[in-house]
Design a protein around this motif. Structure first.
Motif, mmCIF file in Angstrom:
data_model
loop_
_atom_site.group_PDB
_atom_site.id
_atom_site.type_symbol
_atom_site.label_atom_id
_atom_site.label_comp_id
_atom_site.label_asym_id
_atom_site.label_seq_id
_atom_site.Cartn_x
_atom_site.Cartn_y
_atom_site.Cartn_z
ATOM 1 N N ARG A 60 63.959 -12.116 64.292
ATOM 2 C CA ARG A 60 62.906 -11.509 63.477
ATOM 3 C C ARG A 60 62.975 -12.097 62.075
ATOM 4 O O ARG A 60 64.037 -12.100 61.439
ATOM 5 N N THR A 74 61.434 -11.820 58.250
ATOM 6 C CA THR A 74 60.720 -10.993 57.286
ATOM 7 C C THR A 74 60.455 -11.823 56.036
ATOM 8 O O THR A 74 61.379 -12.391 55.449
ATOM 9 N N HIS A 120 64.082 -13.279 55.094
ATOM 10 C CA HIS A 120 65.252 -12.690 55.739
ATOM 11 C C HIS A 120 65.141 -12.976 57.223
ATOM 12 O O HIS A 120 64.061 -12.874 57.804
ATOM 13 N N GLU A 144 66.881 -12.027 60.964
ATOM 14 C CA GLU A 144 67.789 -11.277 61.831
ATOM 15 C C GLU A 144 67.887 -12.038 63.140
ATOM 16 O O GLU A 144 66.877 -12.243 63.814
ATOM 17 N N SER A 146 72.534 -11.179 59.795
ATOM 18 C CA SER A 146 71.537 -10.949 58.748
ATOM 19 C C SER A 146 71.680 -12.060 57.712
ATOM 20 O O SER A 146 72.697 -12.154 57.015
ATOM 21 N N GLU A 206 62.778 -3.519 51.675
ATOM 22 C CA GLU A 206 62.999 -3.664 53.113
ATOM 23 C C GLU A 206 64.167 -2.826 53.622
ATOM 24 O O GLU A 206 64.367 -2.718 54.830
ATOM 25 N N LYS A 256 56.396 -9.328 59.040
ATOM 26 C CA LYS A 256 57.498 -9.556 59.978
ATOM 27 C C LYS A 256 56.956 -10.264 61.209
ATOM 28 O O LYS A 256 55.899 -9.872 61.736
ATOM 29 N N ASP A 276 58.229 -11.855 65.068
ATOM 30 C CA ASP A 276 59.281 -11.935 66.064
ATOM 31 C C ASP A 276 59.112 -13.220 66.864
ATOM 32 O O ASP A 276 57.999 -13.561 67.282
#
Length: 255
Positions: free
Chosen positions: A2, A4, A39, A41, A46, A62, A251, A253
């Motif tokens: 993911r 962001t 960011h 993930e 992270s 966030e 965001k 994915d």
């Protein structure tokens, strides 16, 4: 994975101080752009690429409470100035923060944040582990393999990064053929698109679209946007369906 978008603005952010143009006066939340950063993930890790002046506000917005590493694209202040605000992660995680960058970028950070690297440190300063990377070699961050991609920001080398099928590039004006090969096959590409008119060190909207058409990702998002590009709503109407403007807080994915 993911991704962001923490910030999608250029070095001054949007709105620009003292400007009353239609973009800066816009009430659309997508036209409020902090300095560029993302960011990621992935595999329970992270990661942040770049800590600009708005890093603290981005982390609070966030609500991220874990950060395993910071990776820097280049040394300009709009990408590094928030490094001091890794301190809460030091306290929460009780460990030094790994910081990945080229030797040149690390040397600049050591000059600008000299107090972090003093032999005898003042209590409470950020705790970092400097990790040197090179444009030539894939490196690993917490087990995640990352491919550096060198682009030119006028005459300044800047690193983009590819993780799996995702590639992130900011502050580019030209990309050498050898580096383009590293990007090809990406399903999702993020690229800078500063404004409509020619700029010495950034892709224009037209140049960014042409680069996407050359590289042919399934989806592309533009970032590092200035108020001179136009409002989010107006620019999106001009783009092909597979290209979107990113906005702060977006965001995505990636399988």
């Amino acid at each position: 994975m993911r991704v962001t978008f923490l910030g999608t603005g250029t070095s001054q952010g949007v709105p620009v101080i003292g400007c009353n143009c239609p973009v800066c006066a816009s009430l659309d939340f997508r036209d409020k752009r902090l300095r560029s950063s993302i960011h990621i993930e992935i595999e329970g890790k992270s990661l942040v690429i770049d800590t600009g002046p708005d890093f603290r506000a981005q982390m609070l917005r966030e609500q991220f409470n874990k950060l395993d590493a910071v990776i820097f694209t280049h040394e300009h202040k709009d990408h590094t100035a928030g490094l001091d605000d890794i301190r809460p992660f030091n306290f929460m995680q009780k460990k030094d923060m790994p910081v990945y960058a080229t030797t040149k970028v690390l040397n600049q950070i050591k000059r600008e944040f000299s107090y972090i690297f003093e032999e005898v440190k003042y209590p409470g300063v950020p705790q970092v582990m400097a990790k040197t990377i090179s444009k030539e070699k894939i490196f690993e961050v917490e087990g995640v393999k990352i491919q550096p991609i060198e682009v030119m920001h006028y005459r300044l080398p800047v690193l983009g990064f590819r993780i799996g099928d995702f590639t992130y590039i900011t502050d580019a004006k030209t990309i050498a053929p050898r580096e383009l090969e590293k990007i090809k096959g990406s399903k999702v590409l993020v690229l800078n698109a500063l404004q409509l008119n020619h700029h010495i060190s950034h892709f224009t909207l037209e140049e960014a679209v042409a680069m996407v058409e050359l590289l042919k990702p399934e989806k592309a998002y533009f970032t590092h946007i200035s108020h001179k590009l136009g409002t989010h709503a107006d620019v999106e109407k001009q783009l092909p369906d597979h290209i979107r403007l990113a906005f702060d807080g977006l965001k995505i994915d990636i399988a």
